[in-house]
Write a protein that holds these residues in place. Structure first.
Motif, PDB file in Angstrom:
ATOM      1  N   TYR A 170       0.854  -1.200   0.000  1.00 28.56           N
ATOM      2  CA  TYR A 170       0.000   0.000   0.000  1.00 28.56           C
ATOM      3  C   TYR A 170       0.881   1.237   0.000  1.00 28.56           C
ATOM      4  CZ  TYR A 170      -3.188  -3.630   1.544  1.00 28.56           C
ATOM      5  OH  TYR A 170      -3.902  -4.792   1.645  1.00 28.56           O
ATOM      6  N   LYS A 227      -4.675   5.125  -3.952  1.00 24.20           N
ATOM      7  CA  LYS A 227      -6.122   5.178  -3.798  1.00 24.20           C
ATOM      8  C   LYS A 227      -6.676   3.800  -4.120  1.00 24.20           C
ATOM      9  CE  LYS A 227      -6.135   9.820  -5.546  1.00 24.20           C
ATOM     10  NZ  LYS A 227      -6.064  10.377  -6.857  1.00 24.20           N
ATOM     11  N   ARG A 228      -7.802   3.497  -3.563  1.00 23.70           N
ATOM     12  CA  ARG A 228      -8.417   2.190  -3.802  1.00 23.70           C
ATOM     13  C   ARG A 228      -8.673   1.967  -5.289  1.00 23.70           C
ATOM     14  NH1 ARG A 228     -10.379  -1.943  -1.200  1.00 23.70           N
ATOM     15  NH2 ARG A 228     -12.345  -2.938  -1.735  1.00 23.70           N
ATOM     16  N   GLU A 229      -9.017   3.024  -5.984  1.00 22.47           N
ATOM     17  CA  GLU A 229      -9.305   2.897  -7.419  1.00 22.47           C
ATOM     18  C   GLU A 229      -8.073   2.444  -8.206  1.00 22.47           C
ATOM     19  OE1 GLU A 229      -9.754   6.556  -6.231  1.00 22.47           O
ATOM     20  OE2 GLU A 229     -11.259   5.457  -5.086  1.00 22.47           O
ATOM     21  N   ASP A 286      -6.190   0.071  -7.585  1.00 22.59           N
ATOM     22  CA  ASP A 286      -6.067  -1.385  -7.593  1.00 22.59           C
ATOM     23  C   ASP A 286      -6.933  -2.042  -8.660  1.00 22.59           C
ATOM     24  OD1 ASP A 286      -4.322  -1.248  -5.480  1.00 22.59           O
ATOM     25  OD2 ASP A 286      -5.860  -1.624  -3.952  1.00 22.59           O
ATOM     26  N   ARG A 322      -9.534  -6.533 -10.797  1.00 23.82           N
ATOM     27  CA  ARG A 322      -8.383  -6.201  -9.956  1.00 23.82           C
ATOM     28  C   ARG A 322      -7.118  -6.316 -10.794  1.00 23.82           C
ATOM     29  NH1 ARG A 322      -7.444  -5.342  -4.751  1.00 23.82           N
ATOM     30  NH2 ARG A 322      -5.458  -5.940  -3.874  1.00 23.82           N
TER      31      ARG A 322
END
Length: 190
Positions: A129, A134-136, A138, A149
């Protein structure tokens, strides 16, 4: 003569004949093996002993609260806690004496059964991480509008590989500690 009587919510009392050959003071206060208060006093030809309420075995051994339903349903996750509580009880609170060599063996088993799951290190978490991620990041959008993913980077894959090896070694150590506990279970009686 010896008689005992349970006193609800308070503990229990006993009375026994006092014999002349018994030495020492007939008055006294001590702590019992369950950390309860124990008062001793004479009453004519008898000795009276009053025991206050002590702690439960669960409190003494540090066993986390769990119902029997949980133990039966999740025995694997309860095994280490139950084994550790049993070892602590037989070391310090049982009516039997725990010799030094047995105590050392029990303490070693407690340490081994208490080992926690290996976690990612700070350096590994930084690789998995990265700062500013940002989560996006991934996920990638496919032509049909759905998301998938993204594959792990080689660095992330290396972290996962090391983590799997570390977890496999941990699982083997716990398996061996449990096996060693089962081997000494015949010693655990009072």
């Amino acid at each position: 003569m010896y008689k005992s009587l349970s006193i609800p919510f308070l503990g229990w009392a006993s009375i026994q004949t006092h014999y002349r050959q018994d030495r020492g003071s007939r008055w006294g206060h001590t702590r019992g093996r369950l950390t309860e208060h124990v008062w001793q006093m004479p009453l004519w030809y008898w000795d009276v002993t009053v025991h206050g309420r002590g702690k439960s075995y669960r409190e003494l051994t540090g066993l986390p609260p769990m119902s029997i339903d949980w133990i039966l349903d999740e025995f694997d996750s309860s095994f280490n806690d139950l084994a550790i509580a049993s070892l602590r009880y037989h070391m310090d609170y049982s009516v039997c004496v725990c010799p030094d060599e047995r105590r050392a063996k029990y303490e070693d088993l407690i340490d081994r059964l208490s080992e926690r799951d290996p976690l990612f290190t700070e350096e590994e978490l930084t690789i998995l991480y990265p700062p500013g991620r940002k989560r996006e990041d991934d996920y990638e959008q496919l032509p049909d509008g759905s998301y998938r993913r993204r594959p792990s980077t080689p660095e992330q894959q290396a972290v996962f590989d090391v983590s799997r090896e570390r977890t496999a070694a941990y699982d083997e150590r716990i398996r061996q500690a449990r096996h060693d506990f089962v081997d000494i279970m015949r010693e655990l009686w009072s």
